[in-house]
Design a protein around this motif. Structure first.
Motif, PDB file in Angstrom:
ATOM      1  N   THR A  92     -38.944 -22.996  32.806  1.00 31.09           N
ATOM      2  CA  THR A  92     -39.634 -23.627  31.685  1.00 31.09           C
ATOM      3  C   THR A  92     -39.731 -24.989  31.332  1.00 31.09           C
ATOM      4  O   THR A  92     -40.352 -25.693  30.982  1.00 31.09           O
ATOM      5  CB  THR A  92     -38.169 -23.477  30.168  1.00 31.09           C
ATOM      6  N   ALA A  93     -39.255 -25.536  32.768  1.00 33.84           N
ATOM      7  CA  ALA A  93     -39.423 -26.719  32.390  1.00 33.84           C
ATOM      8  C   ALA A  93     -40.846 -27.601  33.168  1.00 33.84           C
ATOM      9  O   ALA A  93     -40.776 -29.210  33.570  1.00 33.84           O
ATOM     10  CB  ALA A  93     -37.895 -27.472  33.742  1.00 33.84           C
ATOM     11  N   ALA A  94     -42.078 -26.463  33.029  1.00 30.27           N
ATOM     12  CA  ALA A  94     -42.485 -26.755  33.850  1.00 30.27           C
ATOM     13  C   ALA A  94     -43.152 -27.990  33.234  1.00 30.27           C
ATOM     14  O   ALA A  94     -44.382 -28.978  34.464  1.00 30.27           O
ATOM     15  CB  ALA A  94     -43.417 -25.545  34.560  1.00 30.27           C
ATOM     16  N   ALA A  95     -43.832 -27.915  32.269  1.00 26.53           N
ATOM     17  CA  ALA A  95     -44.369 -28.978  31.510  1.00 26.53           C
ATOM     18  C   ALA A  95     -43.852 -30.319  31.773  1.00 26.53           C
ATOM     19  O   ALA A  95     -44.493 -31.468  31.929  1.00 26.53           O
ATOM     20  CB  ALA A  95     -44.505 -28.351  30.218  1.00 26.53           C
ATOM     21  N   VAL A 106     -36.346 -23.414  26.675  1.00 22.34           N
ATOM     22  CA  VAL A 106     -35.638 -23.305  27.148  1.00 22.34           C
ATOM     23  C   VAL A 106     -34.951 -21.759  26.915  1.00 22.34           C
ATOM     24  O   VAL A 106     -34.615 -20.917  27.298  1.00 22.34           O
ATOM     25  CB  VAL A 106     -34.730 -24.244  27.776  1.00 22.34           C
ATOM     26  N   LEU A 107     -34.225 -22.116  25.374  1.00 24.84           N
ATOM     27  CA  LEU A 107     -33.532 -20.843  25.066  1.00 24.84           C
ATOM     28  C   LEU A 107     -34.547 -19.846  24.742  1.00 24.84           C
ATOM     29  O   LEU A 107     -33.621 -18.833  24.729  1.00 24.84           O
ATOM     30  CB  LEU A 107     -33.031 -21.219  23.615  1.00 24.84           C
ATOM     31  N   MET A 108     -35.874 -19.774  24.763  1.00 26.19           N
ATOM     32  CA  MET A 108     -36.534 -18.693  24.690  1.00 26.19           C
ATOM     33  C   MET A 108     -36.596 -18.023  26.503  1.00 26.19           C
ATOM     34  O   MET A 108     -36.983 -16.654  26.630  1.00 26.19           O
ATOM     35  CB  MET A 108     -38.380 -19.257  23.932  1.00 26.19           C
ATOM     36  N   LYS A 139     -33.333 -16.223  26.864  1.00 25.63           N
ATOM     37  CA  LYS A 139     -33.745 -14.890  25.962  1.00 25.63           C
ATOM     38  C   LYS A 139     -34.743 -14.096  26.789  1.00 25.63           C
ATOM     39  O   LYS A 139     -34.499 -12.584  26.769  1.00 25.63           O
ATOM     40  CB  LYS A 139     -34.213 -15.218  24.621  1.00 25.63           C
ATOM     41  N   GLN A 140     -35.880 -14.678  27.513  1.00 22.21           N
ATOM     42  CA  GLN A 140     -36.669 -13.115  28.408  1.00 22.21           C
ATOM     43  C   GLN A 140     -35.638 -13.129  29.774  1.00 22.21           C
ATOM     44  O   GLN A 140     -35.861 -12.229  29.739  1.00 22.21           O
ATOM     45  CB  GLN A 140     -37.657 -14.479  28.480  1.00 22.21           C
ATOM     46  N   ARG A 141     -35.121 -13.815  29.906  1.00 20.36           N
ATOM     47  CA  ARG A 141     -33.660 -13.627  31.461  1.00 20.36           C
ATOM     48  C   ARG A 141     -32.797 -12.592  30.841  1.00 20.36           C
ATOM     49  O   ARG A 141     -32.652 -11.865  31.711  1.00 20.36           O
ATOM     50  CB  ARG A 141     -33.602 -15.085  31.910  1.00 20.36           C
ATOM     51  N   VAL A 142     -32.512 -12.944  29.691  1.00 19.73           N
ATOM     52  CA  VAL A 142     -31.233 -11.868  29.574  1.00 19.73           C
ATOM     53  C   VAL A 142     -31.916 -10.620  29.305  1.00 19.73           C
ATOM     54  O   VAL A 142     -31.121  -9.187  29.640  1.00 19.73           O
ATOM     55  CB  VAL A 142     -30.561 -12.644  28.667  1.00 19.73           C
ATOM     56  N   GLU A 143     -33.232 -10.339  28.676  1.00 18.00           N
ATOM     57  CA  GLU A 143     -34.468  -9.010  28.575  1.00 18.00           C
ATOM     58  C   GLU A 143     -34.113  -8.369  29.532  1.00 18.00           C
ATOM     59  O   GLU A 143     -34.085  -7.156  29.814  1.00 18.00           O
ATOM     60  CB  GLU A 143     -34.881  -9.372  26.855  1.00 18.00           C
ATOM     61  N   ALA A 144     -34.845  -9.514  30.351  1.00 22.14           N
ATOM     62  CA  ALA A 144     -35.231  -9.256  31.840  1.00 22.14           C
ATOM     63  C   ALA A 144     -33.925  -8.384  32.445  1.00 22.14           C
ATOM     64  O   ALA A 144     -33.916  -7.860  33.760  1.00 22.14           O
ATOM     65  CB  ALA A 144     -35.715  -9.514  32.740  1.00 22.14           C
ATOM     66  N   GLY A 145     -32.640  -8.873  32.467  1.00 27.86           N
ATOM     67  CA  GLY A 145     -31.508  -8.098  33.119  1.00 27.86           C
ATOM     68  C   GLY A 145     -30.753  -8.673  33.829  1.00 27.86           C
ATOM     69  O   GLY A 145     -29.467  -8.623  34.328  1.00 27.86           O
ATOM     70  N   ALA A 168     -26.474 -20.843  29.121  1.00 31.22           N
ATOM     71  CA  ALA A 168     -26.303 -19.833  28.054  1.00 31.22           C
ATOM     72  C   ALA A 168     -25.408 -19.786  27.748  1.00 31.22           C
ATOM     73  O   ALA A 168     -23.867 -19.345  28.690  1.00 31.22           O
ATOM     74  CB  ALA A 168     -27.393 -18.510  28.862  1.00 31.22           C
ATOM     75  N   ILE A 169     -25.017 -19.135  26.804  1.00 35.75           N
ATOM     76  CA  ILE A 169     -23.501 -18.979  26.052  1.00 35.75           C
ATOM     77  C   ILE A 169     -23.868 -17.108  25.743  1.00 35.75           C
ATOM     78  O   ILE A 169     -24.966 -16.474  24.840  1.00 35.75           O
ATOM     79  CB  ILE A 169     -23.400 -19.403  25.064  1.00 35.75           C
TER      80      ILE A 169
END
Ligand code: HEC
Length: 194
Positions: A19-22, A107-109, A112-118, A143-144
């Motif tokens: 997400t730091a891409a911007a 970053v939080l979003m 979240k996606q990374r967690v959902e991807a395992g 991440a917490i």
């Protein structure tokens, strides 16, 4: 060889921090990253320790007091002795003062996606050098995870006494309904660079 490994590790972190891409991302040094990681570990273990102690001593209602005063206290202490501004944030917050900035939300979003991807949360982090008002800052987030002990106060069902204590202090509470192993939020660390 050692240097090459360090550079590679930092590069990987940046690559993961999608997400730091911007941002005009510049690479934090391996030493800066190491320092931030150590602080994140210290914060989490201090906090868990204090929470467990408080629940054992006076039950969860007393521990609300701990989360309300001790967590910001630990953050303040860490800030003073480390030179980093230390905090906690989340997509759903209990205290509106912990609301994420636009950048932190992104970053939080992504977390979240990374967690959902395992992806495991243990090593999930984001680091970027960001320019603000002519100064450069290192922004680090870790991440917490939602652990068992957290569900007492952030889970689906809260005991009536606890709910009352939380509602009294936090009328806008949105930080319930979490499940074990879900992303709870992130520790945030910001340090001005020379
Ligand atoms: C005894 C109740 C209690 C327990 C147990 C608890 N919390 Fe909290 N939590 C709170 C309270 C109260 C706040 C608001 C603190 C403040 O005012 O900054 C909070 C805030 C937070 C925040 C900051 C974002 C926000 O919602 O305002 C995070 C992140 C967080 N808790 C994570 C955790 C994690 C992870 C655990 C388990 C290791 C945990 N909490 C266990 C009561 C609790």
């Amino acid at each position: 060889m050692r240097i090459a490994t360090g550079v590679m590790a930092a590069g990987m972190v940046l690559a993961l921090a999608g997400t730091a891409a911007a941002e005009p991302a510049k690479q934090p040094s391996a030493a800066q990253l190491k320092e931030a990681r150590q602080l994140a570990t210290e914060f989490f273990s201090d906090l868990k320790g204090e929470l467990q102690k408080a629940i054992a001593e006076g039950g969860p209602t007393h521990a609300v007091e701990v989360c309300a005063r001790v967590a910001p206290g630990i953050a303040g202490e860490l800030s003073t002795h480390s030179g980093w501004a230390v905090g906690r944030t989340a997509l759903k917050v209990r205290n509106p003062r912990n609301s994420p900035s636009v950048r932190e939300r992104a970053v939080l979003m992504a977390f979240k996606q990374r967690v959902e991807a395992g992806e495991p949360m243990k090593t999930m982090e984001s680091a970027a050098v960001i320019e603000e008002g002519g100064r450069r800052y290192l922004h680090y987030m870790k991440a917490i995870p939602t652990k068992g002990v957290c569900l007492t106060c952030h889970g689906e069902t809260l005991s009536p006494a606890l709910k009352k204590a939380i509602d009294a202090e936090y009328p806008a509470d949105a930080a319930t309904g979490f499940e074990l192993g879900e992303l709870r939020g992130a520790f945030t660390f910001v340090k001005p660079l020379e």
